[in-house]
Design a protein around this motif. Structure first.
Motif, PDB file in Angstrom:
ATOM      1  N   GLY A 208      -0.045   6.668  -7.162  1.00 24.81           N
ATOM      2  CA  GLY A 208      -0.641   7.250  -5.969  1.00 24.81           C
ATOM      3  C   GLY A 208      -0.801   8.752  -5.995  1.00 24.81           C
ATOM      4  N   TYR A 209      -0.303   9.408  -7.035  1.00 24.47           N
ATOM      5  CA  TYR A 209      -0.419  10.869  -7.085  1.00 24.47           C
ATOM      6  C   TYR A 209      -1.844  11.278  -7.438  1.00 24.47           C
ATOM      7  N   ARG A 210      -2.366  12.229  -6.690  1.00 27.48           N
ATOM      8  CA  ARG A 210      -3.706  12.752  -6.935  1.00 27.48           C
ATOM      9  C   ARG A 210      -3.676  14.275  -6.812  1.00 27.48           C
ATOM     10  N   ASP A 211      -4.096  14.950  -7.869  1.00 23.49           N
ATOM     11  CA  ASP A 211      -4.266  16.395  -7.784  1.00 23.49           C
ATOM     12  C   ASP A 211      -5.745  16.689  -7.553  1.00 23.49           C
ATOM     13  N   PRO A 212      -6.096  17.926  -7.234  1.00 28.03           N
ATOM     14  CA  PRO A 212      -7.509  18.231  -6.942  1.00 28.03           C
ATOM     15  C   PRO A 212      -8.461  17.838  -8.065  1.00 28.03           C
ATOM     16  N   GLN A 213      -8.034  17.999  -9.316  1.00 30.26           N
ATOM     17  CA  GLN A 213      -8.904  17.633 -10.432  1.00 30.26           C
ATOM     18  C   GLN A 213      -9.185  16.132 -10.442  1.00 30.26           C
TER      19      GLN A 213
ATOM     20  N   ALA B 158       0.828  -1.208   0.000  1.00 31.40           N
ATOM     21  CA  ALA B 158       0.000   0.000   0.000  1.00 31.40           C
ATOM     22  C   ALA B 158       0.860   1.254   0.000  1.00 31.40           C
ATOM     23  N   ASN B 159       1.927   1.248   0.786  1.00 27.32           N
ATOM     24  CA  ASN B 159       2.815   2.411   0.819  1.00 27.32           C
ATOM     25  C   ASN B 159       3.604   2.556  -0.479  1.00 27.32           C
ATOM     26  N   LEU B 160       4.013   1.439  -1.064  1.00 24.68           N
ATOM     27  CA  LEU B 160       4.737   1.506  -2.336  1.00 24.68           C
ATOM     28  C   LEU B 160       3.843   2.040  -3.450  1.00 24.68           C
ATOM     29  N   LEU B 161       2.591   1.612  -3.461  1.00 27.52           N
ATOM     30  CA  LEU B 161       1.657   2.129  -4.461  1.00 27.52           C
ATOM     31  C   LEU B 161       1.405   3.617  -4.259  1.00 27.52           C
ATOM     32  N   LEU B 162       1.338   4.031  -3.006  1.00 27.17           N
ATOM     33  CA  LEU B 162       1.043   5.431  -2.718  1.00 27.17           C
ATOM     34  C   LEU B 162       2.164   6.349  -3.188  1.00 27.17           C
ATOM     35  N   ILE B 163       3.418   5.954  -2.981  1.00 28.51           N
ATOM     36  CA  ILE B 163       4.535   6.823  -3.363  1.00 28.51           C
ATOM     37  C   ILE B 163       4.904   6.674  -4.832  1.00 28.51           C
ATOM     38  N   SER B 164       4.308   5.705  -5.510  1.00 24.97           N
ATOM     39  CA  SER B 164       4.549   5.551  -6.940  1.00 24.97           C
ATOM     40  C   SER B 164       3.712   6.575  -7.708  1.00 24.97           C
ATOM     41  N   PRO B 165       3.966   6.743  -9.002  1.00 27.56           N
ATOM     42  CA  PRO B 165       3.128   7.670  -9.787  1.00 27.56           C
ATOM     43  C   PRO B 165       1.646   7.332  -9.740  1.00 27.56           C
TER      44      PRO B 165
END
Length: 254
Positions: free
Chosen positions: A143-148, A134-141
């Motif tokens: 896992g990136y989330r912008d407001p849009q 879960a942490n690896l997925l989050l710090i990978s591309p």
């Protein structure tokens, strides 16, 4: 399937916070999140094959899906009470939340220990891998989330409105702050490690996430028309072009 029955309610949230790829969230016209339900069915079948149909051996997996989240919720409630309440309400509220969290932890650990000879140790390994993944997925591309992206996942794809949508949007922003902290620390430690060998490795640029703010500020009245907390970040300004903005032709003019 009982331990995964809440996948419909949790999968789209996990997508919004960056734990699961966006492709997973899909809500059909009838309101069912079909992809998460299908994934839950496949996981359940795999677990049954893993324990060779012995349902009692699969009890620890039930603890992962039920009692572990209850423990985490109890700790979260305790922290909230300590930060907001005062006097006897603070004391008794924190004690009650601590007791609930401890009881859930006892059941969770007890299920693994009690079924150790029947494969409980596999659950312990699986749970550890799950946290790491879960942490690896989050710090990978992924896992990136912008407001849009968050707004699109919550309001358009999941079609959730009101207070629940605002809470998940706030959680998503908080997770992006956590993601930024982890990536920043990893970059610093990696650079320091390479410097031991005389290699100066440039740090990776990571966009600074939007501050989530306080939890209470994110709450709205539980109404479908409640505004999104991301509304102020969704306004896009038109980029300047060479020669200025194009002329607007009125109807009837050439």
């Amino acid at each position: 399937m009982t331990a995964f029955q809440d996948l419909q309610a949790t999968a789209w949230r996990d997508v919004a916070i960056g734990e699961i790829p966006e492709v997973v969230v899909y809500r059909n016209p009838q309101g069912t999140f079909t992809r998460s339900v299908t994934a839950g069915f496949i996981i359940s079948v795999f677990i049954m094959l893993l324990v060779r149909g012995t349902t009692s051996a699969a009890v620890p997996y039930y603890g992962v899906g039920v009692f572990m989240p209850i423990m985490v919720m109890g700790l979260s409630i305790r922290k909230h009470i300590l930060a907001t309440a005062t006097g006897s309400a603070r004391r008794w509220g924190s004690l009650g939340a601590t007791f609930a969290a401890a009881l859930a932890a006892l059941v969770f650990v007890g299920q693994i220990a009690g079924k150790w000879n029947e494969g409980g140790w596999v659950v312990l390994i699986t749970f550890s891998i799950l946290i790491l993944s879960a942490n690896l997925l989050l710090i990978s591309p992924i896992g990136y989330r912008d407001p849009q992206q968050i707004h699109r996942i919550v309001r358009e794809k999941a079609r959730v409105q009101g207070a629940m949508a605002s809470i998940v949007e706030w959680q998503s922003l908080r997770m992006q702050e956590y993601r930024y902290t982890i990536i920043t620390h990893l970059s610093i430690y990696t650079s320091q490690f390479f410097e031991l060998f005389g290699v100066r490795r440039p740090m990776r640029f990571t966009p600074v996430p939007i501050p989530a703010g306080a939890y209470n500020d994110a709450l709205h009245v539980d109404h479908p028309d409640a505004p999104s907390i991301l509304a102020q970040h969704l306004v896009t300004e038109s980029a300047p072009h060479l020669g200025g903005a194009p002329n607007i032709t009125e109807p009837g003019n050439k």
